[in-house]
Enzyme design. Structure first.
Site, short mmCIF file in Angstrom:
data_model
loop_
_atom_site.label_atom_id
_atom_site.label_comp_id
_atom_site.label_asym_id
_atom_site.label_seq_id
_atom_site.Cartn_x
_atom_site.Cartn_y
_atom_site.Cartn_z
CG HIS A 240 -1.69 -1.16 1.54
ND1 HIS A 240 -2.90 -1.43 0.91
CD2 HIS A 240 -1.50 -2.18 2.41
CE1 HIS A 240 -3.41 -2.55 1.39
NE2 HIS A 240 -2.58 -3.03 2.30
C1 BDR Z 1 -2.79 0.71 5.46
O1 BDR Z 1 -2.95 0.17 6.77
C2 BDR Z 1 -1.70 -0.18 7.31
O2 BDR Z 1 -1.76 -1.44 7.89
C3 BDR Z 1 -0.70 -0.08 6.19
O3 BDR Z 1 0.55 0.38 6.70
C4 BDR Z 1 -1.31 0.90 5.24
O4 BDR Z 1 -0.96 2.23 5.56
C5 BDR Z 1 -3.47 -0.23 4.49
O5 BDR Z 1 -4.82 -0.37 4.78
#
Ligand code: BDR
Ligand code: CA
Length: 306
Positions: A240
């Protein structure tokens, strides 16, 4: 070309760590400071992890600030089951030697943005608590922010509930402040990050670089190669947060659309949903497409430089 000044607000977190490394590997960006927020793991760990990653990148000179230890109204619900108890499972990094700055992250954000002439971009990779509190404390920062690029939300679906993504769900009230502030916003949500999967082949290409930062990235991503398909991607980690940095480096990797995005802060069943089907003026540029091959090619090329 002059490097683009950037502050990274994050909750490392495995993919936050990869995003920090991508930024440090990229001469097009000048990282001014790193602010930590509670999210994937508690603040004490995110602030330590940010420094562990700076040191891995040879950036022990970086200023790292700790911010808010909890969301504005809700209790903190971490994602240690995804990122590991320390937040960086598989990284095998030592405790940081560099000190944390004594100033609170929110104070730093306000002061640095007020001192700027509108050229500073914010990369928001965690719950939006620090960014929201900076806006509430000093609304005059808003017109001085060049752009806030957020990893968060989803037009369709979610990863913590059927309707909400982790960063927005963790602090929906902060997200509501940020999305209604009038700042120039880009939202990179699950609609694209769930198509950015660190598959076995892509992770092997990073592992093959052989240098320590690339080994660390591979070590974290290998933790997820056998994850079941579902909310967290499946068949490899959905990578992500580095999408935000990749967007700043190569916007053409993403297709975006201007939309009105509101945050659900009331209904318990859809708390933290990013609602994009209500009438009203557009307030965000939303990523709807990604060239995933190009994204991983960029990551691999940059990690070979660290
Ligand atoms: C987001 O949530 C976190 O667990 C990750 O770092 C990312 O920023 C994804 O949903
Ligand atoms: Ca994050």
């Amino acid at each position: 070309m002059e490097a683009r000044p950037l502050i990274i607000d994050c909750d490392p977190g495995q993919d936050d760590a990869v995003a920090l490394l991508l930024a440090f590997a990229s001469p097009e960006l000048e990282v001014l400071g790193v602010t930590a927020v509670a999210g994937n793991v508690p603040l004490e760990l995110t602030a330590a992890n940010a420094r562990r990653v700076c040191e891995l990148a040879g950036r022990g000179d970086m200023a790292v600030y700790a911010g808010c230890p909890r969301p504005i109204l809700r209790p903190l619900e971490t994602a240690a089951h995804v990122h590991g108890e320390d937040g960086l499972e598989g990284a095998n990094l030592p405790a940081p030697a560099m000190a944390l700055q004594s100033r609170h992250a929110v104070d730093y954000l306000v002061a640095r943005l007020m001192a700027s002439d509108g050229d500073v971009t914010l990369a928001a990779l965690g719950p939006l608590t620090n960014v929201a509190l900076a806006i509430v404390a000093a609304p005059a920062i808003v017109p001085r922010i060049r752009e806030i690029v957020i990893m968060g939300g989803a037009i369709e679906g979610g990863n913590v509930t059927a309707h909400a993504e982790f960063n927005i769900h963790t602090d929906p009230h902060a997200a509501a402040v940020v999305f209604s502030a009038g700042a120039r916003l880009t939202m990179i949500g699950l609609d694209v990050t769930h198509r950015a999967i660190a598959t076995r082949e892509r992770v092997a290409a990073i592992r093959a670089i052989g240098r320590a930062p690339a080994q660390t990235v591979a070590g974290m991503l290998e933790q997820h190669l056998d994850d079941p398909a579902g909310r967290h991607g499946g068949g490899g980690a959905a990578l992500h947060d580095p999408c935000v940095i990749a967007y700043l480096l190569q916007p053409a990797l993403f297709e975006t659309q201007s939309m009105r995005v509101e945050i659900e802060t009331e209904d318990p069943a859809s708390l933290g949903r990013t609602i994009a089907d209500r009438p009203g003026a557009a307030n965000a540029n939303v990523a709807i497409g990604i060239d995933a091959e190009g994204y991983f090619a960029l990551l691999t090329e940059r990690f070979a430089r660290l």
